[in-house]
Design a protein around this motif. Sequence first.
Motif, PDB file in Angstrom:
ATOM      1  N   GLN A 104     -24.860  18.723  -9.112  1.00  0.00           N
ATOM      2  CA  GLN A 104     -23.988  18.585  -7.938  1.00  0.00           C
ATOM      3  C   GLN A 104     -23.244  19.886  -7.654  1.00  0.00           C
ATOM      4  O   GLN A 104     -22.593  20.449  -8.545  1.00  0.00           O
ATOM      5  CB  GLN A 104     -22.981  17.448  -8.139  1.00  0.00           C
ATOM      6  CG  GLN A 104     -22.266  17.108  -6.838  1.00  0.00           C
ATOM      7  CD  GLN A 104     -21.182  16.056  -6.979  1.00  0.00           C
ATOM      8  OE1 GLN A 104     -20.270  16.199  -7.787  1.00  0.00           O
ATOM      9  NE2 GLN A 104     -21.259  15.003  -6.177  1.00  0.00           N
ATOM     10  N   GLY A 160     -21.190   4.295 -11.928  1.00  0.00           N
ATOM     11  CA  GLY A 160     -20.341   5.301 -12.537  1.00  0.00           C
ATOM     12  C   GLY A 160     -19.710   4.820 -13.823  1.00  0.00           C
ATOM     13  O   GLY A 160     -20.277   4.903 -14.909  1.00  0.00           O
ATOM     14  N   ARG A 161     -18.495   4.267 -13.702  1.00  0.00           N
ATOM     15  CA  ARG A 161     -17.720   3.925 -14.899  1.00  0.00           C
ATOM     16  C   ARG A 161     -18.450   2.970 -15.834  1.00  0.00           C
ATOM     17  O   ARG A 161     -18.320   3.082 -17.062  1.00  0.00           O
ATOM     18  CB  ARG A 161     -16.360   3.343 -14.477  1.00  0.00           C
ATOM     19  CG  ARG A 161     -15.412   4.390 -13.869  1.00  0.00           C
ATOM     20  CD  ARG A 161     -14.298   3.702 -13.107  1.00  0.00           C
ATOM     21  NE  ARG A 161     -14.864   2.940 -12.002  1.00  0.00           N
ATOM     22  CZ  ARG A 161     -14.329   1.864 -11.459  1.00  0.00           C
ATOM     23  NH1 ARG A 161     -13.175   1.403 -11.922  1.00  0.00           N
ATOM     24  NH2 ARG A 161     -14.917   1.237 -10.454  1.00  0.00           N
ATOM     25  N   ALA A 203     -22.354  11.813 -10.166  1.00  0.00           N
ATOM     26  CA  ALA A 203     -21.587  12.913 -10.758  1.00  0.00           C
ATOM     27  C   ALA A 203     -20.237  12.412 -11.249  1.00  0.00           C
ATOM     28  O   ALA A 203     -19.522  11.729 -10.522  1.00  0.00           O
ATOM     29  CB  ALA A 203     -21.364  13.993  -9.699  1.00  0.00           C
ATOM     30  N   MET A 204     -19.912  12.764 -12.485  1.00  0.00           N
ATOM     31  CA  MET A 204     -18.576  12.428 -13.009  1.00  0.00           C
ATOM     32  C   MET A 204     -18.115  13.533 -13.949  1.00  0.00           C
ATOM     33  O   MET A 204     -18.745  13.786 -14.974  1.00  0.00           O
ATOM     34  CB  MET A 204     -18.605  11.086 -13.757  1.00  0.00           C
ATOM     35  CG  MET A 204     -18.752   9.897 -12.820  1.00  0.00           C
ATOM     36  SD  MET A 204     -18.715   8.310 -13.664  1.00  0.00           S
ATOM     37  CE  MET A 204     -20.331   8.261 -14.408  1.00  0.00           C
ATOM     38  N   GLN A 205     -17.023  14.168 -13.588  1.00  0.00           N
ATOM     39  CA  GLN A 205     -16.442  15.216 -14.443  1.00  0.00           C
ATOM     40  C   GLN A 205     -16.000  14.598 -15.761  1.00  0.00           C
ATOM     41  O   GLN A 205     -15.256  13.622 -15.756  1.00  0.00           O
ATOM     42  CB  GLN A 205     -15.223  15.838 -13.762  1.00  0.00           C
ATOM     43  CG  GLN A 205     -15.544  16.671 -12.553  1.00  0.00           C
ATOM     44  CD  GLN A 205     -14.304  17.384 -12.024  1.00  0.00           C
ATOM     45  OE1 GLN A 205     -13.199  16.881 -12.100  1.00  0.00           O
ATOM     46  NE2 GLN A 205     -14.508  18.566 -11.475  1.00  0.00           N
ATOM     47  N   SER A 224     -19.673  17.491 -10.917  1.00  0.00           N
ATOM     48  CA  SER A 224     -19.458  18.511  -9.892  1.00  0.00           C
ATOM     49  C   SER A 224     -19.389  19.889 -10.546  1.00  0.00           C
ATOM     50  O   SER A 224     -18.567  20.113 -11.435  1.00  0.00           O
ATOM     51  CB  SER A 224     -18.171  18.222  -9.123  1.00  0.00           C
ATOM     52  OG  SER A 224     -17.094  18.119 -10.028  1.00  0.00           O
ATOM     53  N   ARG A 272     -23.975  13.973  -0.692  1.00  0.00           N
ATOM     54  CA  ARG A 272     -23.022  12.876  -0.906  1.00  0.00           C
ATOM     55  C   ARG A 272     -21.881  12.999   0.078  1.00  0.00           C
ATOM     56  O   ARG A 272     -21.255  14.054   0.197  1.00  0.00           O
ATOM     57  CB  ARG A 272     -22.476  12.933  -2.335  1.00  0.00           C
ATOM     58  CG  ARG A 272     -21.575  11.780  -2.638  1.00  0.00           C
ATOM     59  CD  ARG A 272     -21.134  11.730  -4.073  1.00  0.00           C
ATOM     60  NE  ARG A 272     -21.305  10.375  -4.582  1.00  0.00           N
ATOM     61  CZ  ARG A 272     -20.622   9.855  -5.587  1.00  0.00           C
ATOM     62  NH1 ARG A 272     -19.737  10.575  -6.235  1.00  0.00           N
ATOM     63  NH2 ARG A 272     -20.823   8.622  -5.970  1.00  0.00           N
ATOM     64  N   SER A 318     -17.961   0.477  -7.809  1.00  0.00           N
ATOM     65  CA  SER A 318     -17.519  -0.683  -8.605  1.00  0.00           C
ATOM     66  C   SER A 318     -18.665  -1.597  -9.014  1.00  0.00           C
ATOM     67  O   SER A 318     -18.458  -2.811  -9.163  1.00  0.00           O
ATOM     68  CB  SER A 318     -16.427  -1.477  -7.858  1.00  0.00           C
ATOM     69  OG  SER A 318     -15.360  -0.646  -7.486  1.00  0.00           O
TER      70      SER A 318
HETATM   71  C1  FMN Z   1     -14.154  10.410 -14.613  1.00  0.00           C
HETATM   72  C2  FMN Z   1     -14.766  10.490 -13.249  1.00  0.00           C
HETATM   73  C3  FMN Z   1     -15.113  11.717 -12.709  1.00  0.00           C
HETATM   74  C4  FMN Z   1     -15.711  11.797 -11.451  1.00  0.00           C
HETATM   75  N1  FMN Z   1     -16.152  13.014 -10.994  1.00  0.00           N
HETATM   76  C5  FMN Z   1     -16.863  13.075  -9.851  1.00  0.00           C
HETATM   77  C6  FMN Z   1     -17.525  14.269  -9.475  1.00  0.00           C
HETATM   78  O1  FMN Z   1     -17.525  15.255 -10.205  1.00  0.00           O
HETATM   79  N2  FMN Z   1     -18.200  14.282  -8.303  1.00  0.00           N
HETATM   80  C7  FMN Z   1     -18.273  13.168  -7.492  1.00  0.00           C
HETATM   81  O2  FMN Z   1     -18.911  13.220  -6.439  1.00  0.00           O
HETATM   82  N3  FMN Z   1     -17.688  12.008  -7.849  1.00  0.00           N
HETATM   83  C8  FMN Z   1     -17.021  11.929  -9.016  1.00  0.00           C
HETATM   84  N4  FMN Z   1     -16.519  10.726  -9.437  1.00  0.00           N
HETATM   85  C9  FMN Z   1     -16.782   9.508  -8.632  1.00  0.00           C
HETATM   86  C10 FMN Z   1     -18.036   8.794  -9.172  1.00  0.00           C
HETATM   87  O3  FMN Z   1     -19.188   9.574  -8.951  1.00  0.00           O
HETATM   88  C11 FMN Z   1     -18.251   7.435  -8.480  1.00  0.00           C
HETATM   89  O4  FMN Z   1     -18.476   7.610  -7.106  1.00  0.00           O
HETATM   90  C12 FMN Z   1     -17.061   6.520  -8.669  1.00  0.00           C
HETATM   91  O5  FMN Z   1     -16.671   6.486 -10.025  1.00  0.00           O
HETATM   92  C13 FMN Z   1     -17.387   5.129  -8.189  1.00  0.00           C
HETATM   93  O6  FMN Z   1     -18.375   4.544  -8.977  1.00  0.00           O
HETATM   94  P1  FMN Z   1     -17.963   3.403 -10.055  1.00  0.00           P
HETATM   95  O7  FMN Z   1     -17.086   2.454  -9.302  1.00  0.00           O
HETATM   96  O8  FMN Z   1     -19.285   2.806 -10.454  1.00  0.00           O
HETATM   97  O9  FMN Z   1     -17.243   4.068 -11.154  1.00  0.00           O
HETATM   98  C14 FMN Z   1     -15.916  10.619 -10.688  1.00  0.00           C
HETATM   99  C15 FMN Z   1     -15.546   9.384 -11.231  1.00  0.00           C
HETATM  100  C16 FMN Z   1     -15.005   9.301 -12.505  1.00  0.00           C
HETATM  101  C17 FMN Z   1     -14.682   7.938 -13.070  1.00  0.00           C
END
Ligand code: FMN
Length: 377
Positions: A102, A330-331, A26-28, A60, A216, A287
């Motif tokens: 989510q 994620g990113r 999930a990523m907003q 989310s 989660r 990461s």
């Molecule tokens: C822009 C953005 C928005 C995010 N929004 C949420 C979210 O809505 N719900 C959630 O559980 N985690 C959220 N996260 C966390 C990501 O799901 C993830 O756990 C985190 O980015 C680590 O993964 P990465 O290192 O591969 O980016 C968000 C991360 C980013 C970068």
Amino acid sequence: MPDTSPLFTPFRLGALTLRNRFVMPAMQRGMCDEGSPKPELAAYYARRAEGGVPLIIGESAAIDHPSATVQPNAAWLTAKTAGGWARCVEAVRAAGGAMLLQLWHEGAVRNDGHALSPSGRVHPGKANGRAMTRAEMAAIGEGFVRSARIAREIGAAGIEVHCAHGYLLDQFLWHGSNVREDGYGGPDIADRVRFPAEIVRAIRAECGPDFVISLRFSQWKEVDYGAKVAADTAELQRMTVTLREAGVDVLHCSTRRFWEAEWPGDNRNLAGWVRALGGLPTITVGSVGLDTDVMTTFSEGKDPGSRIPEAVADLGARIADGEFDLVAIGRALIGDPDFVTKLESGDYRAVRTFVRADLGKLEWDASIVEEAHQPVR
Ligand SMILES: Cc1cc2nc3c(=O)[nH]c(=O)nc-3n(C[C@H](O)[C@H](O)[C@H](O)COP(=O)(O)O)c2cc1C
């Protein structure tokens, strides 16, 4: 060239058969209009499914209860926004993927003075809003179930209960934010997990055995990177077994860097420990493909460097060892929707590395987090 084959074996998750081990967490993304996903959000998810990710978790979405959030650009999962989410689910399905939505409530992080939470505090040093009554807990639990029912009705494969990063249900899990004395808080993890587990049980009863339920959770919080929900393996086992018995299918163990050991003396990360102790499949995250973590991206606005070969070798070996089952990215997937396809072909140099500017203007309210990380604490 590292052996990536363990990452490209199928995995059975409840009623789903996933063709490889990758998940988008999930990523907003700020692509909602009055809580409803715009068509571009559906296209963005579908593009990642086309790029080889078999399981997409929606950003989310606030549950169907008015206290859930006051963030202006947040997604909601209510009758009013069901059509926008249906379009996302269908677009991902047409691209060959499955989708979980989510479910989220921000609890004490809500910043308008009317926050509801276990004990009216974000962490031991910060009061905000007030403690929920048992009647309010019941109503919020029903809101989670109503939103889960909508997810099922629009054809989502399941939901993910957001119990991480310092939001409402994580506030229940963590002793630093939950000092209730009514059997739902205090020093015993069995009490602190009771409310999240009751919500899972109610969703399972409502949505049936084939509906995937992910939960989660994280040890760390946005307001305290060193926090531990479970102080030791015994607590972690009690918590995860309770959640399994309530009906969770998979535990999504959120860490900032997947390669870090959860406790000294053993190489396993949080997802590894949870899988061993809780007897459920687990998702690791943190990461993947990058050399700096998400909170560094948020708070310092720093662009990460690429870290692919070592990540792929490490993840492949750990999956082959059975340490965990699935890997969320994620990113790196924001930066390159074909990240997974490029990993499979071994063409790492073709990967476009995520940069902070890919996020655009962040709507995320950093104030509570910045305050918590002042050097005085
Ligand atoms: C822009 C953005 C928005 C995010 N929004 C949420 C979210 O809505 N719900 C959630 O559980 N985690 C959220 N996260 C966390 C990501 O799901 C993830 O756990 C985190 O980015 C680590 O993964 P990465 O290192 O591969 O980016 C968000 C991360 C980013 C970068």
